[in-house]
Design an enzyme around this catalytic site. Sequence first.
Site, PDB file in Angstrom:
ATOM      1  N   LYS A  42       0.794  -1.235   0.000  1.00 31.96           N
ATOM      2  CA  LYS A  42       0.000   0.000   0.000  1.00 31.96           C
ATOM      3  C   LYS A  42       0.829   1.290   0.000  1.00 31.96           C
ATOM      4  O   LYS A  42       0.354   2.356   0.395  1.00 31.96           O
ATOM      5  CB  LYS A  42      -1.010   0.038   1.176  1.00 31.96           C
ATOM      6  CG  LYS A  42      -1.805  -1.219   1.398  1.00 31.96           C
ATOM      7  CD  LYS A  42      -2.333  -1.848   0.147  1.00 31.96           C
ATOM      8  CE  LYS A  42      -3.496  -1.132  -0.479  1.00 31.96           C
ATOM      9  NZ  LYS A  42      -3.936  -1.862  -1.712  1.00 31.96           N
ATOM     10  N   HIS A  92       7.042  -7.359  -1.812  1.00 35.87           N
ATOM     11  CA  HIS A  92       6.825  -6.780  -0.483  1.00 35.87           C
ATOM     12  C   HIS A  92       7.673  -7.495   0.571  1.00 35.87           C
ATOM     13  O   HIS A  92       7.530  -7.248   1.763  1.00 35.87           O
ATOM     14  CB  HIS A  92       5.352  -6.903  -0.078  1.00 35.87           C
ATOM     15  CG  HIS A  92       4.405  -6.149  -0.964  1.00 35.87           C
ATOM     16  ND1 HIS A  92       4.638  -4.868  -1.389  1.00 35.87           N
ATOM     17  CD2 HIS A  92       3.200  -6.495  -1.480  1.00 35.87           C
ATOM     18  CE1 HIS A  92       3.628  -4.464  -2.146  1.00 35.87           C
ATOM     19  NE2 HIS A  92       2.753  -5.428  -2.222  1.00 35.87           N
ATOM     20  N   SER A 122      -4.923   2.651   4.149  1.00 32.98           N
ATOM     21  CA  SER A 122      -5.055   1.980   2.859  1.00 32.98           C
ATOM     22  C   SER A 122      -5.115   0.465   3.052  1.00 32.98           C
ATOM     23  O   SER A 122      -5.929  -0.231   2.431  1.00 32.98           O
ATOM     24  CB  SER A 122      -3.856   2.370   1.979  1.00 32.98           C
ATOM     25  OG  SER A 122      -3.982   1.840   0.690  1.00 32.98           O
TER      26      SER A 122
HETATM   27  P1  A3P Z   1      -5.131   4.476  -1.128  1.00 34.55           P
HETATM   28  O1  A3P Z   1      -5.744   3.211  -0.593  1.00 34.55           O
HETATM   29  O2  A3P Z   1      -4.719   5.419  -0.047  1.00 34.55           O
HETATM   30  O3  A3P Z   1      -5.974   5.133  -2.156  1.00 34.55           O
HETATM   31  P2  A3P Z   1       0.070  -0.339  -3.694  1.00 34.55           P
HETATM   32  O4  A3P Z   1       0.108  -0.139  -5.146  1.00 34.55           O
HETATM   33  O5  A3P Z   1       1.439  -0.439  -3.089  1.00 34.55           O
HETATM   34  O6  A3P Z   1      -0.829  -1.475  -3.312  1.00 34.55           O
HETATM   35  O7  A3P Z   1      -0.541   0.995  -3.049  1.00 34.55           O
HETATM   36  C1  A3P Z   1      -1.889   1.259  -3.193  1.00 34.55           C
HETATM   37  C2  A3P Z   1      -2.134   2.708  -2.856  1.00 34.55           C
HETATM   38  O8  A3P Z   1      -1.581   3.546  -3.874  1.00 34.55           O
HETATM   39  C3  A3P Z   1      -3.622   3.016  -2.804  1.00 34.55           C
HETATM   40  O9  A3P Z   1      -3.762   4.075  -1.847  1.00 34.55           O
HETATM   41  C4  A3P Z   1      -3.880   3.478  -4.232  1.00 34.55           C
HETATM   42  O10 A3P Z   1      -5.056   4.201  -4.406  1.00 34.55           O
HETATM   43  C5  A3P Z   1      -2.625   4.330  -4.458  1.00 34.55           C
HETATM   44  N1  A3P Z   1      -2.340   4.549  -5.883  1.00 34.55           N
HETATM   45  C6  A3P Z   1      -2.279   3.626  -6.870  1.00 34.55           C
HETATM   46  N2  A3P Z   1      -2.002   4.202  -8.056  1.00 34.55           N
HETATM   47  C7  A3P Z   1      -1.891   5.527  -7.806  1.00 34.55           C
HETATM   48  C8  A3P Z   1      -1.653   6.677  -8.649  1.00 34.55           C
HETATM   49  N3  A3P Z   1      -1.479   6.546  -9.935  1.00 34.55           N
HETATM   50  N4  A3P Z   1      -1.616   7.893  -8.066  1.00 34.55           N
HETATM   51  C9  A3P Z   1      -1.794   8.019  -6.727  1.00 34.55           C
HETATM   52  N5  A3P Z   1      -2.047   6.989  -5.889  1.00 34.55           N
HETATM   53  C10 A3P Z   1      -2.099   5.758  -6.418  1.00 34.55           C
END
Ligand code: A3P
Length: 278
Positions: A42, A92, A122
């Site tokens: 996340k 991860h 998140s």
């Molecule tokens: P939120 O749940 O706060 O919205 P990961 O990719 O490591 O699983 O992280 C997921 C988080 O990154 C989520 O946060 C997701 O919405 C956010 N995220 C994914 N793509 C993104 C983008 N292009 N710009 C900003 N945030 C992004």
Amino acid sequence: LREIDGCYLPVIRVPHDQEEEFRGRSDWSARPDDILICAYPKSGTHWLWEIACMLLNGNAERIHLMKEMSMVECLSRSGLDSMTSPRVLNTHLYYGQIPEDFKRKQCKMIYILRNPRDVAVSFFNHHTRLLDYEYDGNWQQYLPRFIEGKVDYGSWFDYVVDWETTMNKNQQNPAHVVTYEDLQKDCVKEVSRLATFLKTEGTATLYADIAEQCNFKKMKKEKDPLEDTTEWKDHKPGMYRKGVVGDWKNWFTVAQSDMFDTVYKEKLNNVTLPVPYT
Ligand code: A3P
């Protein structure tokens, strides 16, 4: 969740029939031009993976693959071997849990950090909305669980300390550190910085195009069809949830924030990494 070799992994990531494969990963082969994105869940892994793939491809075209298909802990040994180079992998796992050959071959690593309070929010939404977890606790119940690391991949605090002590101090692999918050603040600048690290050729226009193609709205809209909606609560995929900095302020009470602060100060005392924490 299952524990394999000291890693807390979600069953959906490493199904039972892949357990032996996963245990044997210390023998897996890396290639010198492999790129490995390392992040606690996340933290913005999908975003960064998409950017890195575009830079390697030299264009701003969408990657019509799921990041999970190049995730070290989801792959089998033969799956990893069959990927074409240069491979943009992601994981991860703690630094110490990554197959040794990635260290021997000095593969480039990209490490993304995000404010742990936003990570907690998140991850809570991830755990409550992705049906396989069967987790129905509320936020009040979840936060201590997150702080103690009783979630997949363990504790965020241990993850950061592990990277600091095993990787950052010893500079075992060429590494590039980026924060989710800096990507939000000036994505073009971060794309350009990453291009320098990866030694990819590109122009300012390409970096701007990549930043634009990878903005939250576009990624949410175009990626959703690839996610299996039946896996999510109310059939609404949640990998791309809110995509903002500071959502934690809508969730944490003052007491929860104070409790988090105490643990943060205690555990991250000697950490020099640029952890976003405001
Ligand atoms: P939120 O749940 O706060 O919205 P990961 O990719 O490591 O699983 O992280 C997921 C988080 O990154 C989520 O946060 C997701 O919405 C956010 N995220 C994914 N793509 C993104 C983008 N292009 N710009 C900003 N945030 C992004």
